[in-house]
Design an enzyme around this catalytic site. Sequence first.
Site, short mmCIF file in Angstrom:
data_model
loop_
_atom_site.label_atom_id
_atom_site.label_comp_id
_atom_site.label_asym_id
_atom_site.label_seq_id
_atom_site.Cartn_x
_atom_site.Cartn_y
_atom_site.Cartn_z
N LYS A 1 2.10 -0.13 15.70
CA LYS A 1 4.38 -0.19 14.96
C LYS A 1 4.25 -1.46 16.16
O LYS A 1 5.88 -2.24 16.51
CB LYS A 1 4.30 1.04 15.52
CG LYS A 1 4.85 2.13 15.57
CD LYS A 1 5.45 2.30 14.33
CE LYS A 1 5.61 3.06 13.42
NZ LYS A 1 5.52 2.73 11.98
N PRO B 1 -2.75 -0.13 19.57
CA PRO B 1 -2.42 -0.69 18.26
C PRO B 1 -2.14 0.60 17.16
O PRO B 1 -1.91 0.10 15.74
CB PRO B 1 -3.33 -1.69 17.48
CG PRO B 1 -4.49 -1.17 18.92
CD PRO B 1 -3.40 -0.40 19.69
N TYR C 1 -8.72 5.13 8.78
CA TYR C 1 -9.37 5.59 9.59
C TYR C 1 -9.85 6.08 10.40
O TYR C 1 -9.69 7.54 9.33
CB TYR C 1 -7.20 5.86 10.42
CG TYR C 1 -6.28 5.24 10.50
CD1 TYR C 1 -5.44 4.35 9.71
CD2 TYR C 1 -6.16 4.42 12.00
CE1 TYR C 1 -4.54 3.63 9.15
CE2 TYR C 1 -5.12 3.81 11.73
CZ TYR C 1 -4.32 2.72 10.67
OH TYR C 1 -3.76 2.08 10.49
N TYR D 1 4.87 6.39 9.81
CA TYR D 1 3.77 4.84 9.61
C TYR D 1 4.61 4.23 8.67
O TYR D 1 4.94 3.11 8.96
CB TYR D 1 2.40 5.61 8.83
CG TYR D 1 1.63 4.33 8.52
CD1 TYR D 1 0.61 4.64 10.06
CD2 TYR D 1 1.21 3.47 7.66
CE1 TYR D 1 -0.58 3.60 10.36
CE2 TYR D 1 0.72 2.71 8.01
CZ TYR D 1 -0.29 2.36 9.06
OH TYR D 1 -1.68 2.04 9.30
N HIS E 1 0.55 -1.91 0.04
CA HIS E 1 0.18 -0.09 0.14
C HIS E 1 1.01 0.96 -0.03
O HIS E 1 1.48 1.11 0.32
CB HIS E 1 -0.67 0.19 1.32
CG HIS E 1 -2.54 -1.08 1.10
ND1 HIS E 1 -3.12 -1.14 2.06
CD2 HIS E 1 -2.40 -1.99 0.74
CE1 HIS E 1 -3.91 -1.70 1.58
NE2 HIS E 1 -2.97 -3.04 1.12
#
Length: 394
Positions: A299, A295, A203, A387, A74
């Site tokens: 990570k 979460p 998200y 990220y 992604h």
Amino acid sequence: MNMRTRVGIIGAGPAGLLLSLLLAADGIDSVVLENRSREEIESTIRAGVLEQGTVDLMEELGLGERMQREGAIHHGIELRFDGEGHRIDFSTLTNGRGITLYAQHEVVKDCVAERLKQGGPIFFNVKDVHLYNVASDQPSIQFVHEDETIELQCDFIAGCDGFHGVARSSIPEAKQKIFTRSYPFGWLGILMQAPPSSKELIYAYHERGFALVSTRSPTLQRMYIQCDPLDAIENWSDAMILEELQARLESKDNWQLKVGPVSQKSILAMRSFVIEPMQYGRLFLAGDAAHIVPPTGAKGLNLAANDIRHLAHALTLYYKRNETDLLEAYSKTCLRRVWRAEHFSWWMTSMLHRFPDDDAFQQRMQRAQLEYTVSSQAASASLAENYVGLPFGW
Ligand code: FAD
Ligand code: DHB
């Protein structure tokens, strides 16, 4: 019975297994002890997002083939609020970097198969694991396997036994400092048999609470909703979960959640936790045994992989050149990245969840942060670089 190995590894999660494979690649023998069965560790549903550094590590170990075939790369994520989606484009913001979606239990399966092919050993279903003399240069682990008590003499012990393991408690209280925070919410996670609803992860911040759309394969999707951490999963029917997902993911365009049967559901609590230092004598902690993150930033597994890379390198230098500098620096080296990830995970969590006591001011703060994050190139780049994962050795 007595056995001897150079590195005794407690825990066959990603940390313990990757360590045994990295050591084997440098000709260093180890023994892995796991208190659950092989079937159980290979089917426990957990994380799914691999940073490039974790992917590189799998490839270096010769474990890239199935991950490349079945995983998905992604190049961005969507942040959704007020019914509108905003893409954070990792490719342009991080020089072409991205993430790979490949389930943690698939990583575990690949590692177990490879290690057993090399001859292991991995002892599954062990009981009564005790550590002795960790402050000396002759530490040992006693455990029971198939009703036999085994004494494993080691040069070093790696505590890779997760947050609920036994290794951490061998560090005397006077020699450790614990940093912790628990959050007033948990995540209800499901697997759903349906096609993907979106090309990338979503998200979502919503007044009813956070929601996350992730994926496992073209036919299996992973989704989470914020919930009461003390709630029982039996209180959530599939219909209630779907209703909540649809409400929290509402969109002003024609986007629709693709739905299907729910095949697995569970609730997990969320906390931040760090022990300092991550080493005592000849005991080295790695992964969740030393630190936990909520979460939201994906990570946990990646931090475990990072610790292991440092630990394996330090042990290799010790055996090849009798150098102890990297072993001595292990905790300090790892903690720098650990605290960066702790901050990022706390920040993502704070920005995206509803807190039970949040007032109108707090909500305006979250909205201001979200709007800044999606509209400023500098703010988007900061989210993106954290990220996808900072480079190894950062
Ligand atoms: P673990 O994977 O916990 O492995 C430790 C192993 O040690 C286990 O197999 C355990 O059985 C074994 N063990 C424990 N005690 C003993 C003992 N006494 N003797 C021998 N063996 C022992 N991270 C994300 O990034 N995204 C997610 O969505 C996400 N979801 C999660 C869901 C749950 C329910 C949990 C618990 C964690 C989740 N995480 C997630 C975090 C991520 O899975 C962990 O960071 C990762 O598993 C860390 O790997 P590890 O090898 O350090 O520990
Ligand atoms: C997944 C888990 C996470 O914690 C996250 O932030 C993104 C995706 C997952 O399980 O797919």
